[in-house]
Structure formats: structure tokens, C-alpha cells
Design an enzyme around this catalytic site. Structure first.
Site, mmCIF file in Angstrom:
data_model
loop_
_atom_site.group_PDB
_atom_site.id
_atom_site.type_symbol
_atom_site.label_atom_id
_atom_site.label_comp_id
_atom_site.label_asym_id
_atom_site.label_seq_id
_atom_site.Cartn_x
_atom_site.Cartn_y
_atom_site.Cartn_z
ATOM 1 N N ASP A 30 2.340 99.854 90.571
ATOM 2 C CA ASP A 30 3.449 100.520 91.273
ATOM 3 C C ASP A 30 3.381 100.202 92.760
ATOM 4 O O ASP A 30 2.970 101.027 93.582
ATOM 5 C CB ASP A 30 3.370 102.031 91.027
ATOM 6 C CG ASP A 30 4.621 102.756 91.496
ATOM 7 O OD1 ASP A 30 5.619 102.080 91.798
ATOM 8 O OD2 ASP A 30 4.600 103.996 91.547
ATOM 9 N N SER B 90 7.328 109.625 97.640
ATOM 10 C CA SER B 90 7.004 108.404 96.904
ATOM 11 C C SER B 90 7.072 107.180 97.803
ATOM 12 O O SER B 90 7.984 107.022 98.613
ATOM 13 C CB SER B 90 7.974 108.219 95.745
ATOM 14 O OG SER B 90 7.732 109.154 94.736
ATOM 15 N N GLY B 91 6.083 106.302 97.638
ATOM 16 C CA GLY B 91 6.034 105.083 98.432
ATOM 17 C C GLY B 91 5.383 105.249 99.777
ATOM 18 O O GLY B 91 5.102 104.260 100.462
ATOM 19 N N GLY C 49 10.178 112.837 97.194
ATOM 20 C CA GLY C 49 10.577 112.371 98.516
ATOM 21 C C GLY C 49 9.456 111.691 99.270
ATOM 22 O O GLY C 49 9.696 110.985 100.251
ATOM 23 N N HIS D 68 8.469 101.979 91.880
ATOM 24 C CA HIS D 68 9.385 102.837 91.120
ATOM 25 C C HIS D 68 10.575 103.317 91.963
ATOM 26 O O HIS D 68 11.575 103.773 91.402
ATOM 27 C CB HIS D 68 8.631 104.026 90.516
ATOM 28 C CG HIS D 68 8.266 105.098 91.497
ATOM 29 N ND1 HIS D 68 7.024 105.194 92.085
ATOM 30 C CD2 HIS D 68 8.983 106.132 91.987
ATOM 31 C CE1 HIS D 68 6.991 106.237 92.893
ATOM 32 N NE2 HIS D 68 8.165 106.834 92.851
#
Length: 751
Positions: free
Chosen positions: A605, A701-702, A699, A557
Site C-alpha cells: 500500500d 490515510s497516506g 482522512g 488505496h
């Protein structure tokens, strides 16, 4: 002349000797000959006395028939023929080479026109009216410009909307350019003419200026050129037409138009495509379901090398290939052919035994599915107690919801289902002995083909007594329930199991008393050497983890928007503890988003990022890869799990922390996860604490959710920060991508 005279004298002497030997016979003959000669001489003299001298055409004819004049005539004729042939060669070959077409695809935003649904239909009155108006304005710009004599036409190919409002206009321009004047219509020159024509208003101090009364956003203007446009045609029926493109002698920026006879379709087969993978930034092939490069008619895009052959099919008798290849030994090999529309309709009788199966295929299998296609199957089982079971390898059917079907529309006995692609097998059972099954393509682009095995099954007992029926339709042995492994592919065999639930962990507070990453602590240098900070356009945007010397892993995403999918805007900061103090900053070469990623549900994701250059080994131990878990890897309450990142400290925070934060969280069972969020995919896991005091936030994410086994040892990447309801809310844990579901997918790309 001497030789001829001697021959005549010798002949006269011989005749004289012969006359002496036989005077009587020769005398008779001589009289006869003399009489004839005499008569001819008299006629000739009479003719000469009565004939006038030739005048006009007669005199010219007489002169022309003389031998010296005839030679001159032949030479003149040859000269004329050569001149004509040279002229034809110049007109049709050399002139064609010196005058070539220059093609440009462009885009700009009209500020005061709002998008309406009718603009999606290029044959609607609204589209035609607006397109003609804009086309007239664009043409007038170039008809009064420095390239007016070279400009040929402009075509509005597409009208679309965007998040800034207004109307996005996609257009196509053609110039006829002599070779000597080719610099005059370079890509930058054509765009500069357009920009200069937009007079920015000084009153509103915005980027919107007026192009002959049309308010245009000057920042939205984009024009791309093409070096060539070729046109190839295929007959029906007929052999395939070879199509090979090379860039060994220089870069290629070219459009190839493919056409076939009306009423047919085009099948393009790609044998190989040798390019440098760059996410379509420098090397790419875009295939359009039209003869113009309209964004809404993209069939397929190829941004990576292709080594195994595959095919795709158009919806009509036209197709456009847009090649872009930079310098180097790069090439495209393939062919195309005209094909008839496929009559995908069949009646199938199943057998009594459930283990006897047959196959059904998607239209044009094994080619990719076109955006428009249709198929029907009429099944018949041996008796009313038996239904029809369809086992798919990478596809699942679910009842249609409010939104439309994105990857296949199905009607089974008047009930509508939507198809979607998954990474595991499923079984769809129809409790009817004589069902009608109808399929329609519904993807905007070319979609993956599918195939399914069909067989009969006992409606009253779908699985054997010793097996458990999964929500995916699969049958697994009952002994495999609650063993901690996801045998059903959707966790349905692990739901309502009492084993494997981790214990909660107390809240962690930093030494300064300030909570981070929603309840976290400051990290120390080298503590999380796989942690990466991803910056988009120079600003921290997401996190990632180091997998190898040139591969990172993150969340899909982060790259879902069109501009964010361009690797040129991203940079990876490795070996960083304090923001702005990275030991190494790497450029991204390409971004691989999982092909099944769903932007609405955040399923699948996960994304991989390839660096342009490997990070130097001298950075060890501050930069190290994290371990990938095997597909059978499980986490228990004895594991220690940490989420890290530079994300916000709370849901309403406006300032990012300077130091890398860490927070210890507990993994929840899938049952508890579903209690908080309802249906969640088996490719997701929940982690946090009941109070919500420790969580990932914006912030992060991932970034990694790392878990260490009992007694210390290696750290495994168990999860990737994906989504959640706010940050740090009670009973609403963070949701992570379950990495062990993707181990084989990861290795297939980075190996």
C-alpha cells in the site's frame, strides 16, 4: 521537294550514259520491266472501274486510315487514357484523402436495466439481444440528426455494471466524413447530438431522460473521438511488420488495427515510447485484445515513457492499438508479428545434487503473459527421497482460497494454488519425486512473465542443519534469526523473538483538553514540514509526505478507484497548519501506484505522486523533505514516533479538525501485530497503544508515521497510514506500510 527532284534528275542522267555503253543487256531488262509495269497498270485500271465508293463503316475506315485523321485518333486515344487514369487517381487516392473515417468510442448508463452475468459473454443470447436493442436506438438518433448522411454504423462493444446500478453501455460509432465537413462530426458535436436526444423528464427532476423510450442517465454520457483508424496485417510465417507513430507535427488520436491469419496470435514489441508521463490523461497507448476498444478487453496500458524493449501477446489473431499523444516531439517505435500458439509442455529430469538447477519459463517468455495461456511440466527426480524445489524471483504460490486466482492458476498433483507477484524471491517445494505441475493464465490484462529455477531437494531435510526454513521457503543461517532484520522477507525469522519490543507511551492530551487524531495535540507551524494534505475534487481526502522538490509519497488505496487514479482531480497542499491556509498548492502530474498493490489485503500500500512543478525553495523551512530510511533501518523503544494528519478525532466524528494533529505512538512487534489481526504482511507494521487512545483515523490515510532517533536529530519516514479496525479501539492498533521495504523501489522512480 527541291532536293528530291535533283536527286531524281541525276539518277536519270546516269542511267542514260549507262544505256549507251551496254544497249543489248539493258534492252532485255527494260522489256521485262515494262511488261510487268504494263500488267500492273491494267489490273489497277480494271480494279478502279469495278470498285464502288465506300459507304458506312467502310467509308469511315478509309478516312481513318488517312494520315491526318490518324494523328487526330492518336491524340483522342491519349486524351481518353489520361482522363481515365486521372479519374482512377481521384477515386482511389485523392477521394480517399478527402473522405476519411471518423471513429468515436462512447459510453452511457441505462437506468432501468440491471446487469446480469450473461452480459459478460458477447456471444450469449442475453448480450446479443440487449446489444441489438440499444444499437438500434443509437443508430436512430444519428439517422435523423444533422449528420445523418455521414453516419455509417454503431456497434455495442461491451455491457458492464457500476456502483450506481443500471447498465453501462460501451459503444463504437463510425462516420464517413468529407474533409470539408469534418467540423460537423467533432467530438463535442457528436456528444451534443446524443445529449440533445435525451429529453430529461421534468416530473422526477433527475438526470434520467428518455432516448426513444430508453431511460439514459445524461450525466453518464461520454464520447471520445479518433482521428484515424489504420489496419495492418501480418502473415504466418513472415517477417515482423514495422509500426512507427509520430506526433511532431501535431497531436495524435488514432486507432491501429492489427490482424494476422486465423489460428495465429499477435506479438507486439514496443521498442520505445516517448511521451510526457501523465497517468494516461493526455499521452497514452491502450492495447486491446480485440478490434474494438472494449474496456473489458484491455491487454495493457502505457502511460509513461518506455526506453527498454518489451513484448506482449494477444489471445487471438487480432489486436487494437489506441494512441493518444499531444503536440510535441513524441513517438512510438515498435513492430508486430504473427506467431503460432506455443506448445508449452515438457518432461524434466532433475539431477541428484541440489545445487544443479535448470529453468522453467512462463509461456511466450520474456513477453508479457496473455490473459489466456496454458503450460504443463512433468518432473522426475533420481529417487523417491527427493522432491522438486522451484525458486521464483518475484512470484509466490499459495493454496487457493474462496476467491479465484488473479495472477495465475496452478495445479500441483491435483491441489490448486494461486500465484501472485511479490518483491522478493520465494521457494516452492513439492514433496513428491514425480510431480505434475500445470499452469493457466488467469489475469484479465497482460501479466508479468515469470521464471523459476528447479532442482532436487531432500524431502526429509529441506534446509541444511545450520540453516532456518522460512515461511517463504528460503533457507537462512540460524545465526541471523532474531537479529532485527527481515532475512526471510516475511518476518518469519523474527517471530517469537524477545528482543526489539518498544515500550508503551502515556496518552498525550492537548493544552485545551481536547483530543485530536484520536488522542492527539495541535501542531505548531513548521513542526512537520513534510506533511501534505491531498485534496480530491477540492476536498481533503488523504495525507502524504514530501520526498523531494517534485515528489510526494502516500498510500496506494487513496487512488484505487478509477476516477481517483486521475491526477487531474488531485491537488497537494504544502506548508499548511490550518486547513485552507496552505503556503503552496501544487497540481499533480502523475500517480505511481505500486505494481503489486493488493486492494483486498492492502499489501504494498504505497504510491508516489509527481508534481507538475517543483515547490519554490523560498518556502523553506515550512516545506522540507522527510528522510527515507535505509532498508536495514530498525526502530527500537528509544525512538520517538509521531503520526500526523487532519483526520477525524474519533471513529464516529463528523467534523474534521482545523489544525494539523499529532499523536505519539509505539511500534509493536510483528508477533503482537499478528495477535491483533492474524496474518499481516512483512511490508506492514503496527503502531498505537494498548488502550487504543492514540491512533490514526479516516482522512489520515497516506500520511506519515515519522520516527526520530535517540537524542534528537533527523526524522525518518518509518510508516504510511494504511488501514486498521476502526479508530482508537483497544488492542487494535493502526496498520502502516513499512517504508524501509520500499526504499529501492522509491529511488528507482524518483532518482
Amino acid at each position: 521537294m527541291g532536293t528530291e527532284r535533283e536527286a531524281n534528275e541525276k539518277t536519270s542522267g546516269d542511267d542514260e550514259d549507262a544505256s549507251k555503253q551496254d544497249a543489248a543487256s539493258i534492252a532485255d531488262v527494260s522489256v521485262e520491266v515494262a511488261t510487268v509495269d504494263h500488267t500492273l497498270q491494267k489490273i489497277y485500271r480494271k480494279f478502279r472501274k469495278t470498285r464502288r465508293k465506300p459507304r458506312g463503316l467502310e467509308r469511315l475506315q478509309a478516312r481513318l486510315l488517312s494520315i491526318p485523321h490518324l494523328a487526330v485518333i492518336i491524340a483522342a486515344v491519349l486524351f481518353v487514357v489520361v482522363t481515365i487514369m486521372w479519374s482512377l487517381l481521384w477515386v482511389f487516392i485523392f477521394r480517399r484523402e478527402s473522405n476519411s473515417g471518423a471513429y468515436f468510442a462512447g459510453m452511457f448508463r441505462v437506468a432501468n436495466v440491471e446487469f446480469i452475468p450473461e452480459y459478460r459473454q458477447d456471444d450469449s443470447h442475453e448480450f446479443v439481444s440487449m446489444a441489438n436493442k440499444i444499437q438500434h436506438v443509437v443508430s436512430n438518433v444519428y439517422k435523423v440528426s444533422s449528420v445523418a448522411q455521414l453516419y455509417k454504423q454503431a456497434v455495442i462493444s461491451d455491457l458492464s455494471n457500476n456502483n450506481k446500478g443500471g447498465l453501462l453501455v460501451h459503444f463504437w460509432m463510425v462516420f464517413v466524413v468529407p474533409r470539408l465537413k469534418s467540423p460537423a462530426v467533432c467530438e463535442e458535436c457528436v456528444e451534443a447530438i446524443f445529449r440533445d436526444s435525451v429529453h430529461t423528464s421534468l416530473m422526477n427532476r433527475s438526470s434520467v431522460g428518455y432516448l426513444l423510450g430508453l431511460p439514459v442517465d445524461i450525466d453518464s454520457i461520454l464520447i471520445n473521438g479518433s482521428q484515424c483508424v489504420e489496419k495492418l496485417h501480418a502473415n504466418l510465417p513472415g517477417p515482423s511488420v514495422p509500426l512507427n507513430v509520430f506526433s511532431s507535427w501535431g497531436g495524435v488520436n488514432c486507432h491501429v488495427k492489427l490482424t494476422a491469419v486465423p489460428g495465429s496470435m499477435i506479438r507486439l514489441t514496443v521498442t520505445s515510447f516517448l511521451i510526457e508521463p501523465s497517468d494516461c490523461v493526455s499521452d497514452a497507448l491502450t492495447v486491446y485484445d480485440a478490434l474494438l476498444p472494449m474496456r473489458g478487453r484491455i491487454l495493457h496500458r502505457m502511460c509513461e515513457p518506455v526506453s527498454s524493449s518489451f513484448s506482449l501477446v494477444s489471445t487471438s489473431n487480432v489486436m487494437l492499438l489506441s494512441f493518444r499523444m499531444t503536440n510535441g516531439n513524441k513517438s512510438f517505435r515498435g513492430h508486430f508479428e504473427a506467431i503460432a500458439e506455443e506448445a508449452c509442455k515438457s518432461q524434466i529430469e532433475t539431477q541428484l545434487e541440489p545445487d544443479i538447477t535448470g529453468q522453467i519459463y512462463s509461456p511466450f517468455h520474456p513477453s508479457l503473459l496473455p490473459p489466456q495461456c496454458f503450460c504443463t511440466w512433468k518432473f522426475e527426480t533420481p529417487n523417491r527421497a527427493l522432491g522438486v524445489a522451484l525458486q521464483f524471483q518475484n512470484y509466490v504460490l499459495k493454496p487457493k482460497e474462496l476467491k479465484g486466482c488473479e495472477h495465475g492458476w496452478w495445479k500441483v498433483n491435483e491441489i490448486i494454488f494461486c500465484g501472485s507477484y511479490v518483491g522478493h524471491p520465494t521457494v516452492f517445494r513439492i514433496a513428491d519425486h514425480s510431480p505434475d505441475v500445470e499452469f493457466r493464465c488467469s489475469s484479465r490484462n497482460s501479466a508479468q512473465p515469470f521464471q523459476a529455477s528447479y532442482s532436487s531437494y531432500n524431502i526429509s531435510q529441506p534446509c541444511p542443519e545450520s540453516h532456518f526454513l522460512c515461511s517463504t521457503g528460503l533457507c537462512v543461517e540460524k545465526s541471523r534469526r532474531c537479529d532485527g532484520l527481515d532475512d526471510c522477507q516475511d518476518e518469519s525469522d523474527e517471530v517469537f523473538c524477545s528482543c526489539g519490543r518498544p515500550s508503551s507511551v502515556k496518552k498525550v492530551v492537548s493544552s485545551t483538553g481536547q483530543e485530536r487524531i484520536v488522542g492527539g495535540d495541535d501542531s505548531v507551524e513548521g513542526e512537520w514540514p513534510w506533511q501534505v494534505s491531498l485534496h480530491f475534487s477540492g476536498n481533503l481526502y488523504c495525507g502524504a509526505s514530501v520526498l523531494s522538490s517534485d515528489w510526494l509519497i502516500s498510500a496506494a488505496h487513496c487512488f484505487s478507484k478509477e476516477r481517483r487514479s486521475d491526477p487531474r482531480y488531485w491537488s497537494a497542499h504544502l506548508g499548511m497548519l490550518t486547513r485552507g491556509s496552505a503556503k503552496h498548492v501544487a497540481e499533480i502530474q502523475r500517480i505511481v501506484v505500486h505494481e503489486y498493490y493488493n486492494a483486498y489485503t492492502f499489501d504494498y500500500d504505497i504510491a508516489l505522486l509527481q508534481l507538475k512543478k517543483p515547490w519554490p525553495p523560498s518556502l523553506s523551512p515550512l516545506v522540507q523533505p522527510v528522510c527515507l530510511p535505509p532498508s536495514s533501518h530498525t526502530v527500537t523503544g528509544s525512538h520517538r514516533c509521531i503520526v500526523t494528519g487532519w483526520g477525524y478525532r474519533s471513529e464516529d466524528d463528523k467534523v474534521l479538525p482545523s489544525l494539523l494533529q499529532k499523536a505519539e505512538v509505539s511500534l509493536l512487534s510483528q508477533t503482537d501485530c499478528k495477535k491483533s489481526y492474524g496474518p499481516v504482511s512483512s511490508r506492514m507494521l503496527c503502531a498505537g497503544v494498548a488502550s487504543g487512545e492514540r491512533d490514526a483515523c479516516r482522512g489520515d490515510s497516506g500520511g506519515p508515521l515519522s520516527c526520530q532517533g535517540p537524542g534528537g536529530g533527523r526524522w525518518f519516514l518509518v510508516g504510511i497510514v494504511s488501514w486498521g479496525a476502526g479508530c482508537g479501539r483497544p488492542n487494535l492498533p493502526g496498520v502502516y506500510t513499512r517504508v524501509n521495504k520500499f526504499t529501492s523501489w522509491i529511488y528507482s522512480h524518483i532518482s
